[in-house]
Scaffold this motif. Structure first.
Motif, PDB file in Angstrom:
ATOM      1  N   GLY A  27       0.816  -1.205   0.000  1.00 34.27           N
ATOM      2  CA  GLY A  27       0.000   0.000   0.000  1.00 34.27           C
ATOM      3  C   GLY A  27       0.850   1.254   0.000  1.00 34.27           C
ATOM      4  N   SER A  28       1.917   1.254   0.796  1.00 29.91           N
ATOM      5  CA  SER A  28       2.812   2.412   0.847  1.00 29.91           C
ATOM      6  C   SER A  28       3.537   2.602  -0.473  1.00 29.91           C
ATOM      7  CB  SER A  28       3.831   2.239   1.981  1.00 29.91           C
ATOM      8  OG  SER A  28       3.190   2.228   3.232  1.00 29.91           O
ATOM      9  N   PHE A  29       3.938   1.479  -1.094  1.00 31.39           N
ATOM     10  CA  PHE A  29       4.643   1.546  -2.371  1.00 31.39           C
ATOM     11  C   PHE A  29       3.744   2.151  -3.455  1.00 31.39           C
ATOM     12  CE2 PHE A  29       5.619  -0.354  -6.503  1.00 31.39           C
ATOM     13  CZ  PHE A  29       6.945   0.015  -6.647  1.00 31.39           C
ATOM     14  N   ILE A  30       2.498   1.675  -3.527  1.00 31.86           N
ATOM     15  CA  ILE A  30       1.561   2.187  -4.524  1.00 31.86           C
ATOM     16  C   ILE A  30       1.263   3.650  -4.281  1.00 31.86           C
ATOM     17  CG2 ILE A  30      -0.803   1.991  -5.393  1.00 31.86           C
ATOM     18  CD1 ILE A  30      -0.627  -1.005  -4.905  1.00 31.86           C
ATOM     19  N   GLU A  31       1.067   4.008  -3.023  1.00 33.66           N
ATOM     20  CA  GLU A  31       0.802   5.412  -2.680  1.00 33.66           C
ATOM     21  C   GLU A  31       1.954   6.304  -3.113  1.00 33.66           C
ATOM     22  OE1 GLU A  31      -0.215   8.205   1.234  1.00 33.66           O
ATOM     23  OE2 GLU A  31       0.154   6.053   1.460  1.00 33.66           O
ATOM     24  N   SER A  32       3.191   5.818  -2.893  1.00 38.65           N
ATOM     25  CA  SER A  32       4.371   6.590  -3.267  1.00 38.65           C
ATOM     26  C   SER A  32       4.471   6.739  -4.781  1.00 38.65           C
ATOM     27  CB  SER A  32       5.634   5.922  -2.723  1.00 38.65           C
ATOM     28  OG  SER A  32       6.787   6.575  -3.174  1.00 38.65           O
ATOM     29  N   GLU A  33       4.266   5.628  -5.516  1.00 34.85           N
ATOM     30  CA  GLU A  33       4.433   5.659  -6.968  1.00 34.85           C
ATOM     31  C   GLU A  33       3.332   6.445  -7.682  1.00 34.85           C
ATOM     32  OE1 GLU A  33       7.048   4.701  -8.793  1.00 34.85           O
ATOM     33  OE2 GLU A  33       7.898   4.480  -6.812  1.00 34.85           O
ATOM     34  N   LEU A  34       2.179   6.594  -7.063  1.00 36.72           N
ATOM     35  CA  LEU A  34       1.076   7.330  -7.671  1.00 36.72           C
ATOM     36  C   LEU A  34       0.960   8.757  -7.139  1.00 36.72           C
ATOM     37  CD1 LEU A  34      -1.745   4.603  -7.786  1.00 36.72           C
ATOM     38  CD2 LEU A  34      -0.122   5.266  -9.577  1.00 36.72           C
ATOM     39  N   SER A  35       1.891   9.150  -6.290  1.00 40.52           N
ATOM     40  CA  SER A  35       1.806  10.470  -5.671  1.00 40.52           C
ATOM     41  C   SER A  35       2.154  11.580  -6.661  1.00 40.52           C
ATOM     42  CB  SER A  35       2.747  10.543  -4.462  1.00 40.52           C
ATOM     43  OG  SER A  35       4.095  10.342  -4.865  1.00 40.52           O
ATOM     44  N   ARG A  36       1.529  12.730  -6.487  1.00 39.83           N
ATOM     45  CA  ARG A  36       1.777  13.896  -7.332  1.00 39.83           C
ATOM     46  C   ARG A  36       2.062  15.104  -6.435  1.00 39.83           C
ATOM     47  NH1 ARG A  36       0.253  15.836 -12.505  1.00 39.83           N
ATOM     48  NH2 ARG A  36      -0.810  13.868 -12.949  1.00 39.83           N
ATOM     49  N   TYR A  37       3.124  15.819  -6.754  1.00 41.83           N
ATOM     50  CA  TYR A  37       3.478  17.026  -6.012  1.00 41.83           C
ATOM     51  C   TYR A  37       2.346  18.045  -6.095  1.00 41.83           C
ATOM     52  CZ  TYR A  37       5.783  21.586  -5.345  1.00 41.83           C
ATOM     53  OH  TYR A  37       6.113  22.865  -4.962  1.00 41.83           O
ATOM     54  N   ALA A  38       1.926  18.573  -4.930  1.00 46.46           N
ATOM     55  CA  ALA A  38       0.864  19.573  -4.864  1.00 46.46           C
ATOM     56  C   ALA A  38       1.473  20.945  -5.137  1.00 46.46           C
ATOM     57  CB  ALA A  38       0.179  19.533  -3.503  1.00 46.46           C
ATOM     58  N   GLU A  39       1.532  21.315  -6.407  1.00 47.12           N
ATOM     59  CA  GLU A  39       2.190  22.560  -6.808  1.00 47.12           C
ATOM     60  C   GLU A  39       1.333  23.771  -6.437  1.00 47.12           C
ATOM     61  OE1 GLU A  39       4.497  24.304 -10.754  1.00 47.12           O
ATOM     62  OE2 GLU A  39       2.984  22.721 -10.963  1.00 47.12           O
ATOM     63  N   PRO A  40       1.898  24.737  -5.699  1.00 46.19           N
ATOM     64  CA  PRO A  40       1.124  25.921  -5.321  1.00 46.19           C
ATOM     65  C   PRO A  40       0.900  26.849  -6.511  1.00 46.19           C
ATOM     66  CG  PRO A  40       3.391  26.169  -4.610  1.00 46.19           C
ATOM     67  CD  PRO A  40       3.263  24.773  -5.150  1.00 46.19           C
ATOM     68  N   THR A  41      -0.208  27.553  -6.491  1.00 46.52           N
ATOM     69  CA  THR A  41      -0.527  28.498  -7.562  1.00 46.52           C
ATOM     70  C   THR A  41      -0.794  29.901  -7.030  1.00 46.52           C
ATOM     71  OG1 THR A  41      -2.874  27.877  -7.441  1.00 46.52           O
ATOM     72  CG2 THR A  41      -1.500  26.688  -9.023  1.00 46.52           C
ATOM     73  N   GLU A  42      -0.852  30.053  -5.708  1.00 44.26           N
ATOM     74  CA  GLU A  42      -1.150  31.348  -5.098  1.00 44.26           C
ATOM     75  C   GLU A  42      -0.129  31.667  -4.023  1.00 44.26           C
ATOM     76  OE1 GLU A  42      -5.070  30.852  -3.598  1.00 44.26           O
ATOM     77  OE2 GLU A  42      -6.049  31.168  -5.543  1.00 44.26           O
ATOM     78  N   VAL A  67       6.517   9.218   2.280  1.00 40.20           N
ATOM     79  CA  VAL A  67       5.252   9.243   1.550  1.00 40.20           C
ATOM     80  C   VAL A  67       4.176   9.941   2.367  1.00 40.20           C
ATOM     81  CG1 VAL A  67       4.465   7.022   2.433  1.00 40.20           C
ATOM     82  CG2 VAL A  67       3.662   7.810   0.200  1.00 40.20           C
ATOM     83  N   ALA A  68       4.397  10.053   3.689  1.00 48.32           N
ATOM     84  CA  ALA A  68       3.413  10.669   4.572  1.00 48.32           C
ATOM     85  C   ALA A  68       3.470  12.195   4.553  1.00 48.32           C
ATOM     86  CB  ALA A  68       3.612  10.168   6.002  1.00 48.32           C
ATOM     87  N   VAL A  69       4.490  12.787   3.910  1.00 45.79           N
ATOM     88  CA  VAL A  69       4.590  14.250   3.847  1.00 45.79           C
ATOM     89  C   VAL A  69       3.456  14.785   2.973  1.00 45.79           C
ATOM     90  CG1 VAL A  69       5.974  16.205   3.055  1.00 45.79           C
ATOM     91  CG2 VAL A  69       7.079  14.273   4.202  1.00 45.79           C
ATOM     92  N   PRO A  70       2.580  15.646   3.518  1.00 47.30           N
ATOM     93  CA  PRO A  70       1.454  16.162   2.733  1.00 47.30           C
ATOM     94  C   PRO A  70       1.920  16.911   1.487  1.00 47.30           C
ATOM     95  CG  PRO A  70       1.156  16.635   5.075  1.00 47.30           C
ATOM     96  CD  PRO A  70       2.554  16.122   4.918  1.00 47.30           C
ATOM     97  N   GLY A  71       1.306  16.609   0.351  1.00 43.05           N
ATOM     98  CA  GLY A  71       1.627  17.296  -0.886  1.00 43.05           C
ATOM     99  C   GLY A  71       2.858  16.792  -1.603  1.00 43.05           C
ATOM    100  N   SER A  72       3.479  15.742  -1.100  1.00 45.31           N
ATOM    101  CA  SER A  72       4.710  15.237  -1.721  1.00 45.31           C
ATOM    102  C   SER A  72       4.392  14.340  -2.902  1.00 45.31           C
ATOM    103  CB  SER A  72       5.545  14.455  -0.702  1.00 45.31           C
ATOM    104  OG  SER A  72       4.843  13.303  -0.250  1.00 45.31           O
ATOM    105  N   GLY A  73       5.362  14.225  -3.832  1.00 41.44           N
ATOM    106  CA  GLY A  73       5.176  13.333  -4.962  1.00 41.44           C
ATOM    107  C   GLY A  73       5.971  13.761  -6.176  1.00 41.44           C
ATOM    108  N   TYR A  74       5.665  13.131  -7.301  1.00 43.71           N
ATOM    109  CA  TYR A  74       6.352  13.437  -8.546  1.00 43.71           C
ATOM    110  C   TYR A  74       5.929  14.814  -9.047  1.00 43.71           C
ATOM    111  CZ  TYR A  74       7.717   8.516  -8.874  1.00 43.71           C
ATOM    112  OH  TYR A  74       8.261   7.271  -8.650  1.00 43.71           O
ATOM    113  N   PRO A  75       6.867  15.678  -9.402  1.00 44.83           N
ATOM    114  CA  PRO A  75       6.518  17.041  -9.810  1.00 44.83           C
ATOM    115  C   PRO A  75       5.763  17.142 -11.127  1.00 44.83           C
ATOM    116  CG  PRO A  75       8.860  16.648 -10.114  1.00 44.83           C
ATOM    117  CD  PRO A  75       8.319  15.476  -9.350  1.00 44.83           C
ATOM    118  N   ALA A  76       5.933  16.176 -12.033  1.00 48.07           N
ATOM    119  CA  ALA A  76       5.209  16.206 -13.303  1.00 48.07           C
ATOM    120  C   ALA A  76       4.168  15.096 -13.368  1.00 48.07           C
ATOM    121  CB  ALA A  76       6.180  16.084 -14.480  1.00 48.07           C
ATOM    122  N   GLY A  77       3.811  14.556 -12.204  1.00 44.48           N
ATOM    123  CA  GLY A  77       2.840  13.473 -12.159  1.00 44.48           C
ATOM    124  C   GLY A  77       3.502  12.123 -12.323  1.00 44.48           C
ATOM    125  N   PRO A  78       2.897  11.065 -11.778  1.00 42.78           N
ATOM    126  CA  PRO A  78       3.512   9.733 -11.842  1.00 42.78           C
ATOM    127  C   PRO A  78       3.442   9.144 -13.241  1.00 42.78           C
ATOM    128  CG  PRO A  78       1.320   9.606 -10.892  1.00 42.78           C
ATOM    129  CD  PRO A  78       1.616  11.067 -11.071  1.00 42.78           C
TER     130      PRO A  78
END
Length: 202
Positions: A27-42, A67-78
């Motif tokens: 579950g942690s592996f899938i969550e990590s691999e599908l994560s997307r960076y929450a890029e700020p816009t404001e 993987v537990a860091v809120p908003g963490s992930g791949y910057p251009a999407g997984p």
């Protein structure tokens, strides 16, 4: 082996490993691999160009990797095989690598960039001797954090050399003539987060 296929191979090997180790790890592996960076816009923003590895993740408001860091992930999407190129119009030098990822980041807030490398090679056996070939693989991980300043542009790069890999942060300064200069920025090496959310050694 081409880096793209090397990463894909590493991903399948890692997936097999977590399948054998239990559902919680899977579950942690899938969550990590599908994560997307929450890029700020404001709000106050800075911009960051990531270079060196297609397998790179961002961890906002954190000095460690999890993987537990809120908003963490791949910057251009997984995606399989590493990150796609992403260009948001940051200033560029005359010579640029073929691949890079540009993103916005919240100014005044520490951000961690983590790069992973993987390579695989095969040396065939000597013909006519019956000697088997040799397959070798190697990997490297490096992460670094810094605090971006509003309105500034940065390059965060990672190099993998014979003695390991590391992360380097540079601020991009454009002169009145239009030339681009790189100024080193203090950064801190980052490790995996502990249960308390603080940085810890692997």
């Amino acid at each position: 082996m081409h880096p793209k296929y090397g990463y894909a191979c590493w991903l399948w090997v890692a997936l097999l490993a977590v399948l054998l180790s239990g559902c919680s790890v899977l579950g942690s592996f899938i969550e990590s691999e599908l994560s997307r960076y929450a890029e700020p816009t404001e709000g106050p923003l800075a911009h960051i160009r990531l270079m060196g590895s297609r397998n790179v993740k961002l961890y906002p408001n954190s000095n460690c990797v999890s993987v537990a860091v809120p908003g963490s992930g791949y910057p251009a999407g997984p995606q399989m095989g590493g990150q796609r190129k992403r260009d948001v119009g940051m200033p560029k030098a005359a010579e640029m690598p073929k691949h890079y990822v540009e993103v916005a980041a919240r100014a005044g807030e520490r951000i961690t960039a983590a790069f992973s490398f993987y390579s695989e090679s095969y040396t065939p056996g000597i013909p006519g001797t019956g000697a088997p070939g040799t397959r070798r693989s190697a990997s490297c991980f490096a992460a670094g954090s810094f605090v971006p300043v509003a309105g500034e542009n940065y390059e965060v790069t990672s190099d993998w050399r014979w003695d390991g890999c590391s992360v380097k942060v540079m601020r991009l300064v454009t002169s009145i003539t239009g030339s681009l200069r790189r100024v080193p920025v203090p950064s801190e090496a980052a490790q995996r987060c502990s249960a308390s959310g603080e940085s810890t050694s692997p």
